[in-house]
Write an enzyme that holds these catalytic residues in place. Structure first.
Site, short mmCIF file in Angstrom:
data_model
loop_
_atom_site.label_atom_id
_atom_site.label_comp_id
_atom_site.label_asym_id
_atom_site.label_seq_id
_atom_site.Cartn_x
_atom_site.Cartn_y
_atom_site.Cartn_z
N ASP B 93 0.87 -1.18 0.00
CA ASP B 93 0.00 0.00 0.00
C ASP B 93 0.91 1.24 0.00
OD1 ASP B 93 0.99 0.06 2.53
OD2 ASP B 93 -0.92 -0.15 3.55
N SER B 94 0.31 2.42 0.07
CA SER B 94 1.10 3.64 -0.09
C SER B 94 1.50 4.27 1.23
CB SER B 94 0.28 4.67 -0.87
OG SER B 94 -0.80 5.11 -0.07
N GLY B 96 -0.67 5.77 2.92
CA GLY B 96 -1.72 6.78 3.12
C GLY B 96 -2.76 6.35 4.14
N PHE B 97 -3.20 5.12 4.05
CA PHE B 97 -4.25 4.66 4.95
C PHE B 97 -3.82 4.76 6.41
CE2 PHE B 97 -6.70 1.43 7.27
CZ PHE B 97 -7.98 1.85 6.97
N GLN B 190 -11.12 7.36 -4.99
CA GLN B 190 -11.79 7.80 -3.76
C GLN B 190 -13.09 8.49 -4.15
OE1 GLN B 190 -11.09 7.11 -0.65
NE2 GLN B 190 -8.94 6.43 -0.69
N GLY B 217 -11.33 4.00 0.40
CA GLY B 217 -12.35 4.73 1.14
C GLY B 217 -13.57 3.90 1.45
N ASP B 267 -7.83 -7.75 0.14
CA ASP B 267 -6.88 -8.02 1.22
C ASP B 267 -7.55 -7.67 2.53
OD1 ASP B 267 -6.52 -4.95 0.98
OD2 ASP B 267 -5.44 -5.50 2.80
N CYS B 305 -12.56 -29.01 5.67
CA CYS B 305 -11.29 -28.35 5.35
C CYS B 305 -10.15 -29.36 5.27
CB CYS B 305 -11.00 -27.29 6.42
SG CYS B 305 -9.49 -26.35 6.12
N CYS B 307 -6.83 -28.34 5.39
CA CYS B 307 -5.58 -27.68 5.81
C CYS B 307 -4.85 -28.52 6.84
CB CYS B 307 -5.86 -26.28 6.34
SG CYS B 307 -6.43 -26.21 8.06
N CYS B 310 -6.67 -28.73 10.26
CA CYS B 310 -7.85 -29.61 10.29
C CYS B 310 -7.47 -31.07 10.06
CB CYS B 310 -8.88 -29.13 9.27
SG CYS B 310 -9.62 -27.55 9.76
#
Lengths: 377, 377
Positions: B93-94, B96-97, B190, B217, B267, B305, B307, B310
């Site tokens: 990500d940048s 910013g968040f 945005q 946003g 994500d 499942c 995995c 499990c």
């Protein structure tokens, strides 16, 4: 009885020995180090990671599992091996050590010990029979007798009384044991630093013919010299066809000292505990990876190590993880430290096999350093 | 440019799409869920565990890595992939968040944002150019433009001004980008819940011809209906040959809603965060494994499942680990939750391929339940 110990070789220049323990769950070459899985998990690690490190036996704590989740629950789940997904061997302690090290309040009576839970303060009672019952439910391959572990130092008078009781408790535990066909119950030698009391205790326990013997009451704050002296005169009193387990000892230096004095089995929380605080055990001594000097260090934790951590990760990355509080950092160092100690044991066994144990010990110290403090774990 | 997106199939009854993203590091089938590795580690997991779960791309946070250990250190270590031992794709990500969600104090200027570190309070400054420079040093395969993420609700007047600035910042970031040949920079749409502002922002960014577009946003506290409405009118404005990424969204319900509205990438910290607090995502809804009802439950977390967790562990054992504060419990649930979401994405892709996405969604809800709260992550 499924439990079997075979003495393979004795070092000509020391008391070091090579052997094999066979249980229903695995074959264990000795001298062996047993990683500690207090609460039915070797902290941060899976079964596969322990196997990759070469672990054939781990330790679990009776006191903790009795309280949480409870031994009856584990028995209903098919025993501790199945509950925690570990199909190699497990050794359980008796709970005695925690009674004396964790509980704020305790009242030792002939029938057992009244004490309070180390967190909740709830009233608890453990006796030789209860300690055996719990371990029978857990289904460990090797069990410990319920003993008193007196503090260091204790007066001769107190130690004499305590050891007499520990001997009576060992007999009661032996009588209460209901799975002698598949769980080997060890006797625990106490007696502090008093040679005659150690000798007396060993003689009495040997007369009860336990399949193995633990040496307790060491690594409780006494100087290293006393620990080594006690070992030097105690192990020769144990029949050589029985394995000898030095409880709670696991720094490289203390392991080498113990092997030299005839010890076959070790356990300690050291490698996983210091890993979670960012310390690695390496061939050139301990590394505190939080230190600034490792910030940009792109080398592995230990150049000589072949573990997963040293194969794929740098000191710089692990330092970042530890500083950032990331669990992966604790995992990577736990993997490395366990691997390091188990590799040390394999190297020790090879050295005994090739009749060069004392030379190996010298060479190890030359690289590792002699300044290891025994007090920091 | 190494980055390539190929649209393979469009669902006839919804806006759902099937595609493939190609980067220098991996081939990614879309719709895709990207596990979050904020501090250069997907919390508690190794590379091998992520691969076994089917992860082909993960996310890392520019803000955190800029502060610790620093992007220059990571660049000197050979870039983020090498630093963290992850050779598949990484999206960053940048920053910013985090500036808008973590910092107590911020002063937004045309040149960038002055703010204080979320823990130390140290003064910091981020600009479009700095955000790009950091991501260029990290070497992520997909980068984000530096944007302002206004809170919900924001006034129309504020949103108009903010979006104008975000558009100017996107242009500045594009100009500052020095690795366009190997790192794909996405524009971020945005505009809050204002349709005309979203349309305006999308149009301006599309004119800049980014290789992909994020929808920002959202998932900032607005009702689910608004999120879905914004998606419904925004994704059609993005050229269909460009991937669309809905930032910070990762509950099964929101993923299904997003896919239905033409989203290709998701994500969220959800699966690993709730795992560390003892919650499993299963085909029949969420399980709070701390609950007493699971104490003696010897079944796996999810019968359906496949995995690692499990396959080998019971609810009873995992409950014990979580209650005992053991890291292995967090690990086992993180493995399961990541596997569950990545399997959900594989199932979604299969359903789109077979033109039955809406039926799949119905069937999923019939088993999972519709009562999932979007507010608890």
């Amino acid at each position: 009885m499924a439990f079997k110990f075979q003495l393979l070789k004795k070092d000509p220049k020391s008391m070091a020995r090579l052997g094999i323990i066979q249980t229903d769950h695995s074959t264990i070459e000795t001298p062996v180090f047993m990683p500690v899985g207090t609460q039915a998990t070797v902290k941060t690690l899976t079964k596969e990671e322990l196997e990759a490190a070469g672990a054939h036996i781990i330790l679990a704590n009776t006191y903790h599992l009795w309280n949480q989740p409870g031994h009856k629950l584990i028995e209903r789940a098919g025993g501790l091996h199945k509950f925690m997904n570990w199909d190699r061997s497990i050794l359980t302690d008796s709970g005695g050590f925690q009674v004396f090290s964790l509980a704020d309040f305790r009242n030792i009576k002939e029938e057992g010990v009244y004490f309070k839970h180390h967190k909740s303060g709830a009233p608890l009672f453990l006796s030789p029979e209860i300690a055996i019952e719990i371990q029978n439910s857990l289904g460990s391959d090797i069990m410990m007798s319920f003993d008193e572990c007196p503090p260091y130092p204790s007066s001769r008078e107190y130690m004499e009384k305590s050891v007499e009781r520990t001997i009576r408790w060992a007999k009661r535990g032996q009588n209460a044991h209901r799975n002698a066909d598949r769980q080997a119950l060890f006797g625990i030698v106490q007696g502090g630093e008093y040679q005659d009391i150690r000798e007396y205790c060993t003689k009495e326990l040997v007369a009860m013919d336990f399949p193995g013997y633990s040496i307790g009451g060491l690594s409780v704050g006494e100087p290293k010299e006393i620990q080594n002296k006690v070992l030097s005169y105690t192990t020769p009193l144990i029949p050589e066809n029985k394995p000898r387990y030095l409880m709670g000892v696991g720094s490289p230096g203390a392991i080498l000292d113990g092997v030299e004095r005839g010890i076959d089995m070790f356990d300690c929380v050291l490698p996983t505990r210091i890993a979670r605080h960012g310390t690695a055990i390496t061939s050139t001594g301990r590394l505190l990876l939080k230190n600034k000097e490792f910030e940009k260090d792109l080398s592995p934790v230990d150049h000589k190590c072949t573990c997963y951590t040293c194969t794929y990760y740098t000191r710089s990355y692990i330092r970042h993880l530890i500083k950032a509080g990331e669990i992966l950092g604790m995992r990577l160092l736990s993997i490395h430290n366990i691997h390091f100690l188990l590799q040390l044991m394999a190297d020790i066994r090879q050295a005994i096999k090739e009749k060069r144990f004392l030379e190996f010990k010298e060479a190890f110290y030359a690289s590792y350093g002699l300044n290891e403090s025994e007090s920091d774990f």
